[in-house]
Design a protein around this motif. Structure first.
Motif, PDB file in Angstrom:
ATOM      1  N   LEU A  85      11.561   3.250  -9.953  1.00 24.56           N
ATOM      2  CA  LEU A  85      10.734   2.174  -9.410  1.00 24.56           C
ATOM      3  C   LEU A  85      10.638   2.200  -7.896  1.00 24.56           C
ATOM      4  CD1 LEU A  85      12.613  -1.234  -9.521  1.00 24.56           C
ATOM      5  CD2 LEU A  85      13.758   0.933  -9.876  1.00 24.56           C
ATOM      6  N   ILE A  86       9.653   1.468  -7.421  1.00 22.83           N
ATOM      7  CA  ILE A  86       9.517   1.167  -5.994  1.00 22.83           C
ATOM      8  C   ILE A  86      10.248  -0.150  -5.778  1.00 22.83           C
ATOM      9  CG2 ILE A  86       7.919   0.683  -4.113  1.00 22.83           C
ATOM     10  CD1 ILE A  86       7.728   3.553  -5.186  1.00 22.83           C
ATOM     11  N   THR A  87      11.292  -0.141  -4.979  1.00 26.77           N
ATOM     12  CA  THR A  87      12.174  -1.298  -4.872  1.00 26.77           C
ATOM     13  C   THR A  87      11.669  -2.331  -3.875  1.00 26.77           C
ATOM     14  OG1 THR A  87      13.518  -0.331  -3.106  1.00 26.77           O
ATOM     15  CG2 THR A  87      14.155   0.164  -5.381  1.00 26.77           C
ATOM     16  N   GLN A  88      12.041  -3.580  -4.116  1.00 28.10           N
ATOM     17  CA  GLN A  88      11.800  -4.680  -3.188  1.00 28.10           C
ATOM     18  C   GLN A  88      13.147  -5.221  -2.727  1.00 28.10           C
ATOM     19  OE1 GLN A  88       9.089  -6.658  -6.190  1.00 28.10           O
ATOM     20  NE2 GLN A  88       7.959  -7.164  -4.335  1.00 28.10           N
ATOM     21  N   SER A  89      13.312  -5.399  -1.436  1.00 33.88           N
ATOM     22  CA  SER A  89      14.591  -5.825  -0.877  1.00 33.88           C
ATOM     23  C   SER A  89      14.712  -7.344  -0.853  1.00 33.88           C
ATOM     24  CB  SER A  89      14.774  -5.265   0.532  1.00 33.88           C
ATOM     25  OG  SER A  89      16.000  -5.703   1.082  1.00 33.88           O
ATOM     26  N   LEU A  90      15.244  -7.910  -1.942  1.00 33.84           N
ATOM     27  CA  LEU A  90      15.417  -9.361  -2.016  1.00 33.84           C
ATOM     28  C   LEU A  90      16.347  -9.872  -0.922  1.00 33.84           C
ATOM     29  CD1 LEU A  90      15.871  -9.708  -5.881  1.00 33.84           C
ATOM     30  CD2 LEU A  90      13.913 -10.469  -4.553  1.00 33.84           C
ATOM     31  N   LEU A  91      17.442  -9.148  -0.687  1.00 38.32           N
ATOM     32  CA  LEU A  91      18.416  -9.592   0.304  1.00 38.32           C
ATOM     33  C   LEU A  91      17.797  -9.660   1.690  1.00 38.32           C
ATOM     34  CD1 LEU A  91      21.263 -10.402   1.075  1.00 38.32           C
ATOM     35  CD2 LEU A  91      21.840  -7.964   1.299  1.00 38.32           C
ATOM     36  N   VAL A 105       6.992  -6.681   7.987  1.00 38.82           N
ATOM     37  CA  VAL A 105       6.549  -5.859   6.860  1.00 38.82           C
ATOM     38  C   VAL A 105       7.687  -4.927   6.483  1.00 38.82           C
ATOM     39  CG1 VAL A 105       4.843  -4.204   6.023  1.00 38.82           C
ATOM     40  CG2 VAL A 105       4.161  -5.988   7.660  1.00 38.82           C
ATOM     41  N   ILE A 106       8.162  -5.065   5.252  1.00 33.75           N
ATOM     42  CA  ILE A 106       9.313  -4.297   4.785  1.00 33.75           C
ATOM     43  C   ILE A 106       8.831  -3.103   3.965  1.00 33.75           C
ATOM     44  CG2 ILE A 106      11.419  -4.361   3.393  1.00 33.75           C
ATOM     45  CD1 ILE A 106      11.530  -7.380   3.968  1.00 33.75           C
ATOM     46  N   ARG A 107       9.228  -1.914   4.366  1.00 38.28           N
ATOM     47  CA  ARG A 107       8.810  -0.707   3.644  1.00 38.28           C
ATOM     48  C   ARG A 107       9.708  -0.506   2.423  1.00 38.28           C
ATOM     49  NH1 ARG A 107       6.585   4.774   6.266  1.00 38.28           N
ATOM     50  NH2 ARG A 107       4.848   3.313   6.428  1.00 38.28           N
ATOM     51  N   PRO A 108       9.143  -0.535   1.226  1.00 40.27           N
ATOM     52  CA  PRO A 108       9.951  -0.344   0.011  1.00 40.27           C
ATOM     53  C   PRO A 108      10.399   1.112  -0.127  1.00 40.27           C
ATOM     54  CG  PRO A 108       7.634  -0.463  -0.550  1.00 40.27           C
ATOM     55  CD  PRO A 108       7.724  -0.735   0.932  1.00 40.27           C
ATOM     56  N   GLU A 109      11.357   1.334  -1.025  1.00 37.78           N
ATOM     57  CA  GLU A 109      11.894   2.676  -1.229  1.00 37.78           C
ATOM     58  C   GLU A 109      11.725   3.107  -2.678  1.00 37.78           C
ATOM     59  OE1 GLU A 109      15.936   2.673   0.024  1.00 37.78           O
ATOM     60  OE2 GLU A 109      15.462   2.333   2.143  1.00 37.78           O
ATOM     61  N   LEU A 110      11.601   4.411  -2.870  1.00 36.44           N
ATOM     62  CA  LEU A 110      11.514   4.982  -4.206  1.00 36.44           C
ATOM     63  C   LEU A 110      12.928   5.168  -4.751  1.00 36.44           C
ATOM     64  CD1 LEU A 110       9.947   6.408  -6.528  1.00 36.44           C
ATOM     65  CD2 LEU A 110      10.175   8.529  -5.207  1.00 36.44           C
ATOM     66  N   TYR A 163       0.842  -1.197   0.000  1.00 36.63           N
ATOM     67  CA  TYR A 163       0.000   0.000   0.000  1.00 36.63           C
ATOM     68  C   TYR A 163       0.881   1.252   0.000  1.00 36.63           C
ATOM     69  CZ  TYR A 163      -3.632   3.303   1.568  1.00 36.63           C
ATOM     70  OH  TYR A 163      -4.488   4.364   1.683  1.00 36.63           O
ATOM     71  N   TYR A 164       1.847   1.283   0.896  1.00 36.52           N
ATOM     72  CA  TYR A 164       2.756   2.423   1.004  1.00 36.52           C
ATOM     73  C   TYR A 164       3.532   2.638  -0.295  1.00 36.52           C
ATOM     74  CZ  TYR A 164       6.931   5.075   2.312  1.00 36.52           C
ATOM     75  OH  TYR A 164       7.956   5.998   2.339  1.00 36.52           O
ATOM     76  N   GLY A 165       4.048   1.540  -0.861  1.00 35.07           N
ATOM     77  CA  GLY A 165       4.833   1.651  -2.092  1.00 35.07           C
ATOM     78  C   GLY A 165       4.042   2.257  -3.228  1.00 35.07           C
ATOM     79  N   SER A 166       2.808   1.814  -3.404  1.00 31.72           N
ATOM     80  CA  SER A 166       1.970   2.354  -4.466  1.00 31.72           C
ATOM     81  C   SER A 166       1.620   3.817  -4.220  1.00 31.72           C
ATOM     82  CB  SER A 166       0.679   1.530  -4.597  1.00 31.72           C
ATOM     83  OG  SER A 166       0.907   0.347  -5.318  1.00 31.72           O
TER      84      SER A 166
END
Length: 337
Positions: free
Chosen positions: A289-295, A321-326, A163-166
């Motif tokens: 992009l809105i990133t996803q932290s695979l690591l 819950v991991i907050r993605p970054e712009l 939700y936050y990422g979008s």
């Protein structure tokens, strides 16, 4: 015809999977009445015992099962690689399968994975098979659910704040001056599809953006559907000046459509996507992009499993819950005047 599983036998007989396993292996005490009920159910359902699965938890196998949604999805494979590296450092081997977003296939691969007597399971779920997944958890096999939420399952879970990422994606486009923003969203019966759409709509509603419903189109998490959705957006009488695409698989279809229509990025249309940053580094211009932290997902999943597999005392399921970054790169600019 669907193959009868040990879980089907347990459910039909009204007993636990462990009880069925005891009957099959003739180990530990089971009352005569319960034993007969299980044996009758096995015969009635024509359950065929797999020699490799006589007990779901009889011996430690140093195997961890991983079930992802789609092995052709670069994000899923990148995630699996991170998990594999962490699992190997724990002296475990990883078994990987995919369900291709199909509930029936998910049930089949769950059974296949369990027949390998895995010590633990990492699962990207379809949202179905709640009873089967919960039965696995109840049978003391640790399960870590990643990427998506599933109602009705008591398990460790690691997800992005979709939700936050979008909301951030649409807000950034608006900050550049875009008010007519197209949104290509995924399937809403999957938590990430629902949450990402809700975040985008919330930003559109709060900011001074066009609320034209024709700007919101479904890509169903498929490249070919996103291609059609993008063409639909670009052929509107008043096309959007920017598009937010809610996952990396759909971004492939979006880019193809934009290229075929001869539009320049970002001069004629700005785009932003939700996904893994490494996939889009070589695209020109590189995608914002809105990133996803695979690591981090891999590290957290491995840490939870290590604790589950080594600690004698149980602990409450964790929800991370991991907050993605712009990540701002070259695919967005101010709209043309």
């Amino acid at each position: 015809m669907k193959k009868t599983t040990i879980i089907d036998v347990a459910k039909s007989a009204g007993v636990s999977i462990g009880t069925v396993s005891k009957v099959l292996n003739n180990k530990d005490y089971v009352s005569v009445e319960v034993k007969k009920k299980v044996q009758d159910t096995i015969e009635r359902l024509n359950y065929q015992v797999n020699a490799n699965a006589r007990s779901l938890k009889a011996l430690k196998t140093n195997k961890i099962g991983v079930i992802v949604s789609d092995i052709s999805n670069i994000y899923m494979m990148s995630l699996a690689k991170v998990i594999e590296d962490r699992v190997r450092s724990m002296n475990y081997h990883m078994l990987i399968m995919s369900h291709n977003e199909d509930v029936t296939t998910e049930r089949e691969v769950l059974q296949l994975i369990l027949e390998q007597r895995v010590d633990a399971l990492i699962l990207v779920p379809t949202g179905g098979n709640v009873d089967m997944i919960q039965s696995v958890i109840n049978n003391k096999i640790p399960v870590v659910i990643v990427d998506r939420k599933v109602e009705g399952i008591t398990s460790d879970i690691i997800v992005d704040d979709n939700y936050y990422g979008s909301y951030e994606a649409v807000s950034y486009l608006h900050s550049l001056g875009h008010t007519r923003i197209g949104v290509i969203h995924g399937t809403e019966n999957i938590s990430i599809g629902k949450e990402r759409l809700e975040g985008a709509l919330a930003a559109i509603d709060k900011l001074e953006c066009s609320k034209d419903k024709s700007l919101i189109v479904a890509g169903k998490f498929k490249a070919e559907e996103a291609y059609k959705a993008t063409i639909e957006l670009l052929l509107l009488p008043e096309r959007p000046t920017a598009i937010y695409c809610c996952n990396n698989r759909m971004t492939v279809g979006m880019l193809k459509a934009i290229q075929e229509q001869g539009l320049k990025i970002p001069e004629e249309i700005s785009i932003i996507t939700f996904g893994d940053s490494t996939q889009w580094e070589l695209v020109q211009p590189p995608l914002t992009l809105i990133t996803q932290s695979l690591l981090r997902i891999g590290v957290e999943a491995a840490a939870i499993l290590k604790n589950r597999l080594t600690m004698t005392e149980s602990f409450e399921p964790k929800q991370i819950v991991i907050r993605p970054e712009l990540l701002i790169r070259g695919s967005c600019s101010k709209p043309q005047q």
